[in-house]
Design an enzyme around this catalytic site. Structure first.
Site, PDB file in Angstrom:
ATOM      1  N   ASP A  50       0.829  -1.221   0.000  1.00  0.00           N
ATOM      2  CA  ASP A  50       0.000   0.000   0.000  1.00  0.00           C
ATOM      3  C   ASP A  50       0.859   1.266   0.000  1.00  0.00           C
ATOM      4  OD1 ASP A  50      -2.517  -1.234   0.025  1.00  0.00           O
ATOM      5  OD2 ASP A  50      -2.381  -1.599   2.178  1.00  0.00           O
ATOM      6  N   GLY A  51       1.964   1.228   0.761  1.00  0.00           N
ATOM      7  CA  GLY A  51       2.858   2.398   0.839  1.00  0.00           C
ATOM      8  C   GLY A  51       3.406   2.760  -0.540  1.00  0.00           C
ATOM      9  N   ASN A 123      -5.405   8.427   1.730  1.00  0.00           N
ATOM     10  CA  ASN A 123      -5.848   7.815   2.984  1.00  0.00           C
ATOM     11  C   ASN A 123      -6.317   8.887   3.949  1.00  0.00           C
ATOM     12  OD1 ASN A 123      -5.480   5.084   2.647  1.00  0.00           O
ATOM     13  ND2 ASN A 123      -3.429   5.036   3.548  1.00  0.00           N
ATOM     14  N   GLU A 124      -5.394   9.826   4.214  1.00  0.00           N
ATOM     15  CA  GLU A 124      -5.688  10.792   5.272  1.00  0.00           C
ATOM     16  C   GLU A 124      -4.710  11.952   5.259  1.00  0.00           C
ATOM     17  OE1 GLU A 124      -2.566   8.835   6.024  1.00  0.00           O
ATOM     18  OE2 GLU A 124      -3.980   7.482   6.944  1.00  0.00           O
ATOM     19  N   ASP A 152      -3.147  14.986  20.992  1.00  0.00           N
ATOM     20  CA  ASP A 152      -1.980  14.768  20.124  1.00  0.00           C
ATOM     21  C   ASP A 152      -2.216  15.292  18.711  1.00  0.00           C
ATOM     22  OD1 ASP A 152      -0.682  13.569  22.169  1.00  0.00           O
ATOM     23  OD2 ASP A 152      -0.495  11.590  21.247  1.00  0.00           O
ATOM     24  N   ALA A 164      -6.866   2.376   7.612  1.00  0.00           N
ATOM     25  CA  ALA A 164      -5.442   2.598   7.853  1.00  0.00           C
ATOM     26  C   ALA A 164      -5.235   3.228   9.237  1.00  0.00           C
ATOM     27  CB  ALA A 164      -4.857   3.441   6.714  1.00  0.00           C
ATOM     28  N   TYR A 165      -4.527   4.323   9.309  1.00  0.00           N
ATOM     29  CA  TYR A 165      -4.210   4.993  10.589  1.00  0.00           C
ATOM     30  C   TYR A 165      -5.500   5.292  11.361  1.00  0.00           C
ATOM     31  CZ  TYR A 165      -1.238   8.165  13.443  1.00  0.00           C
ATOM     32  OH  TYR A 165      -0.532   8.781  14.444  1.00  0.00           O
ATOM     33  N   ASN A 166      -6.528   5.715  10.650  1.00  0.00           N
ATOM     34  CA  ASN A 166      -7.819   6.034  11.271  1.00  0.00           C
ATOM     35  C   ASN A 166      -8.323   4.891  12.153  1.00  0.00           C
ATOM     36  OD1 ASN A 166     -10.635   7.349  11.336  1.00  0.00           O
ATOM     37  ND2 ASN A 166     -11.044   5.370  10.381  1.00  0.00           N
ATOM     38  N   SER A 168      -6.573   2.377  13.444  1.00  0.00           N
ATOM     39  CA  SER A 168      -5.670   2.156  14.597  1.00  0.00           C
ATOM     40  C   SER A 168      -5.956   3.160  15.705  1.00  0.00           C
ATOM     41  CB  SER A 168      -4.208   2.312  14.183  1.00  0.00           C
ATOM     42  OG  SER A 168      -3.908   1.522  13.081  1.00  0.00           O
TER      43      SER A 168
HETATM   44  P1  NAD Z   1       3.485   1.845   5.407  1.00  0.00           P
HETATM   45  O1  NAD Z   1       3.565   1.934   3.937  1.00  0.00           O
HETATM   46  O2  NAD Z   1       4.449   0.992   6.127  1.00  0.00           O
HETATM   47  O3  NAD Z   1       2.014   1.421   5.804  1.00  0.00           O
HETATM   48  C1  NAD Z   1       1.703   1.103   7.125  1.00  0.00           C
HETATM   49  C2  NAD Z   1       0.601   0.062   7.119  1.00  0.00           C
HETATM   50  O4  NAD Z   1      -0.624   0.695   6.746  1.00  0.00           O
HETATM   51  C3  NAD Z   1       0.832  -1.076   6.125  1.00  0.00           C
HETATM   52  O5  NAD Z   1       0.529  -2.295   6.765  1.00  0.00           O
HETATM   53  C4  NAD Z   1      -0.175  -0.768   5.016  1.00  0.00           C
HETATM   54  O6  NAD Z   1      -0.621  -1.934   4.320  1.00  0.00           O
HETATM   55  C5  NAD Z   1      -1.285  -0.141   5.799  1.00  0.00           C
HETATM   56  N1  NAD Z   1      -2.194   0.674   5.000  1.00  0.00           N
HETATM   57  C6  NAD Z   1      -1.901   1.739   4.210  1.00  0.00           C
HETATM   58  N2  NAD Z   1      -3.024   2.189   3.631  1.00  0.00           N
HETATM   59  C7  NAD Z   1      -4.031   1.388   4.064  1.00  0.00           C
HETATM   60  C8  NAD Z   1      -5.423   1.365   3.857  1.00  0.00           C
HETATM   61  N3  NAD Z   1      -6.031   2.260   3.081  1.00  0.00           N
HETATM   62  N4  NAD Z   1      -6.160   0.410   4.490  1.00  0.00           N
HETATM   63  C9  NAD Z   1      -5.570  -0.494   5.294  1.00  0.00           C
HETATM   64  N5  NAD Z   1      -4.260  -0.522   5.540  1.00  0.00           N
HETATM   65  C10 NAD Z   1      -3.501   0.420   4.936  1.00  0.00           C
HETATM   66  O7  NAD Z   1       3.544   3.270   6.112  1.00  0.00           O
HETATM   67  P2  NAD Z   1       3.805   4.744   5.597  1.00  0.00           P
HETATM   68  O8  NAD Z   1       4.390   4.764   4.235  1.00  0.00           O
HETATM   69  O9  NAD Z   1       4.481   5.453   6.699  1.00  0.00           O
HETATM   70  O10 NAD Z   1       2.320   5.429   5.548  1.00  0.00           O
HETATM   71  C11 NAD Z   1       1.334   4.931   4.769  1.00  0.00           C
HETATM   72  C12 NAD Z   1       0.091   4.803   5.611  1.00  0.00           C
HETATM   73  O11 NAD Z   1       0.401   4.151   6.833  1.00  0.00           O
HETATM   74  C13 NAD Z   1      -0.541   6.115   6.046  1.00  0.00           C
HETATM   75  O12 NAD Z   1      -1.398   6.635   5.067  1.00  0.00           O
HETATM   76  C14 NAD Z   1      -1.259   5.743   7.321  1.00  0.00           C
HETATM   77  O13 NAD Z   1      -2.633   5.498   7.131  1.00  0.00           O
HETATM   78  C15 NAD Z   1      -0.621   4.452   7.755  1.00  0.00           C
HETATM   79  N6  NAD Z   1      -0.100   4.646   9.126  1.00  0.00           N
HETATM   80  C16 NAD Z   1      -0.668   3.905  10.108  1.00  0.00           C
HETATM   81  C17 NAD Z   1      -0.283   4.079  11.413  1.00  0.00           C
HETATM   82  C18 NAD Z   1      -0.951   3.258  12.465  1.00  0.00           C
HETATM   83  O14 NAD Z   1      -1.774   2.424  12.097  1.00  0.00           O
HETATM   84  N7  NAD Z   1      -0.664   3.488  13.733  1.00  0.00           N
HETATM   85  C19 NAD Z   1       0.682   5.032  11.745  1.00  0.00           C
HETATM   86  C20 NAD Z   1       1.252   5.791  10.717  1.00  0.00           C
HETATM   87  C21 NAD Z   1       0.837   5.584   9.403  1.00  0.00           C
END
Ligand code: NAD
Length: 266
Positions: A50-51, A123-124, A152, A164-166, A168
């Site tokens: 996805d990244g 994503n966000e 935060d 994704a982050y949302n 978590s």
């Molecule tokens: P990354 O590419 O390592 O991705 C982190 C994880 O997020 C991977 O497992 C990826 O498959 C998953 N992911 C990304 N988009 C997704 C989606 N739409 N639905 C489900 N899973 C998804 O990390 P990066 O390059 O730093 O950032 C890419 C994305 O990672 C950001 O857009 C953000 O949403 C996500 N992220 C997640 C967290 C968390 O979950 N705590 C923290 C920071 C960033």
């Protein structure tokens, strides 16, 4: 004239191994695969997770051409094709046996001391302190004051970013057929001193969310769109809304969002 397909890849050894095979297979079906990204291409095939898919979008400025992902990461939400399905995918593509998922990214217009800049997020878009301190943000929606948020930070997420982050951060998973914007708090403070909503706020996709840092506190913020960081000193205002751009993600006929959700989370 030959039909052109761009390939993008991450640097993972398995992705790099797939690249020449994919190029060769596409050429054997009559497609041209340029060494450098062509703006005349009809399709982008992105090898990675996805990244990598998100990086391709940002690197090429959210191109209008269709995209499809070959997944060499973990469970890819955007990545549709398994590496062993490449030939099958080309047949389906040639038959037109696919559908296009249209995704509207978010757009943030940032007003700071340097002027006005724009960033996009599929994503966000995350707004947090750039120094691990509490942020105090006034939130207005369509000109109406909603809350003064303390904590935060905030995640402003699209439906496709909801997993994704949302997620978590405790936000809800949104079916991709719904058009909305979700604002999810990151560690909201809810005390007698500061009062913030502790759950997500869900708004129509037509909403304009205006975020202004509280004057008496520091206004240097970190904005993160799809994992890409922007440090912005002295922000006056951030306006987040749904962008006019459409990302066209190619899906196979049997694609089903909730199966992917179950596979990843349950
Ligand atoms: P990354 O590419 O390592 O991705 C982190 C994880 O997020 C991977 O497992 C990826 O498959 C998953 N992911 C990304 N988009 C997704 C989606 N739409 N639905 C489900 N899973 C998804 O990390 P990066 O390059 O730093 O950032 C890419 C994305 O990672 C950001 O857009 C953000 O949403 C996500 N992220 C997640 C967290 C968390 O979950 N705590 C923290 C920071 C960033």
């Amino acid at each position: 004239m030959k039909r052109i397909i761009n390939i993008t890849t991450n640097e993972h050894p398995y992705s790099l191994e797939l690249l020449p095979d994919l190029k060769h297979t596409l050429e054997s079906y009559g497609f041209a695969v340029p060494d450098n990204f062509s703006t005349d291409a009809e399709l982008i095939i992105c090898i990675g997770g996805d990244g990598s898919f998100l990086n391709t979008l940002h690197k090429h400025n959210f191109p209008k051409m269709q995209l499809v992902g070959i997944n060499t990461g973990h469970l890819g939400f955007f990545q549709e094709i398994h590496p062993h399905e490449i030939e099958e995918f080309i047949h389906a593509y040639l038959r037109g046996d696919f559908f296009v998922q249209k995704i509207r990214p978010l757009q943030a217009t940032v007003h700071d001391n340097d002027g006005v800049s724009t960033l996009m997020g599929l994503n966000e878009i995350v707004i947090k302190s750039d120094k691990s301190r509490t942020v105090h943000l006034n939130i207005n929606v369509n000109g109406n004051f909603i809350e003064k948020f303390s904590g935060d930070g905030l995640i402003v997420s699209t439906p496709s970013g909801s997993t994704a982050y949302n997620y978590s951060a405790g936000g809800s998973i949104v079916d991709p057929s719904l058009n909305l914007i979700q604002v999810t708090p990151l560690a909201p403070i809810n005390t007698t001193a500061y009062r913030s909503f502790t759950s997500s706020i869900v708004l129509p996709e037509t909403s304009v969310i205006e975020i202004t840092p509280e004057d008496k506190f520091e206004s240097s913020l970190l904005l993160v769109s799809d994992g890409i960081e922007f440090r912005c000193p002295e922000i006056q205002k951030i306006s987040v809304s749904t962008s006019d751009t459409t990302v066209r993600l190619l899906r196979l006929r049997n694609y089903e969002f909730w199966s992917k959700v179950k596979e990843k989370f349950l």
